[in-house]
Design a protein around this motif. Structure first.
Motif: not given
Length: 138
Positions: A37-39, A93-95, A126-127, A117-121
């Protein structure tokens, strides 16, 4: 026949008695679902942010067609990935999607910054997924 109408519903199942929490669980009922859900939420917000970037790109750039096409493709990919968040391949795939947004830096620097910014999010999501997969520290 009269008995059946007196009590038409089956009695509700009683709650299970209190048990000690399982040491291998995170405390959430379904940690994998929470991570999915977070993803999906992060990807949906990314799609919205990218969609809102079309108008400024059309106003700033002399030839906005490449930016509009790139943004539209990234929005579509983001929406598709958000909808398929149950699949395990969505995480890598999101990465790749984040790298693709950063790769739009030559079109305009603001797209590259949005990608960072979205890569950090995405890295944070992922963490969280990884942390939810481990037993909690007690």
């Amino acid at each position: 026949m009269a008995d059946r109408h007196e009590h038409p519903e089956e009695p509700e199942e009683a709650e299970a008695p209190w048990e000690e929490p399982d040491a291998d669980r995170s405390g959430l009922r379904d940690p994998a679902r929470a991570a999915r859900s977070l993803a999906a939420l992060a990807l949906a917000f990314e799609a919205l942010a990218l969609l809102l970037a079309i108008v400024p790109m059309r106003m700033i750039l002399d030839d906005p067609a490449p930016a509009t096409i790139a943004i539209a493709a990234l929005v579509l990919a983001s929406i598709v990935l958000a909808g398929m968040a149950k699949r395990p391949w969505v995480w890598p795939a999101g990465a790749v999607l984040q790298v693709a947004v950063i790769a739009c830096w030559p079109i305009h620097w603001s797209l590259g910054v949005a990608g960072i910014v979205f890569a950090l999010v995405w890295g944070y999501c992922w963490s969280v997924k990884t942390a939810l997969g481990r037993p909690p520290k007690r």
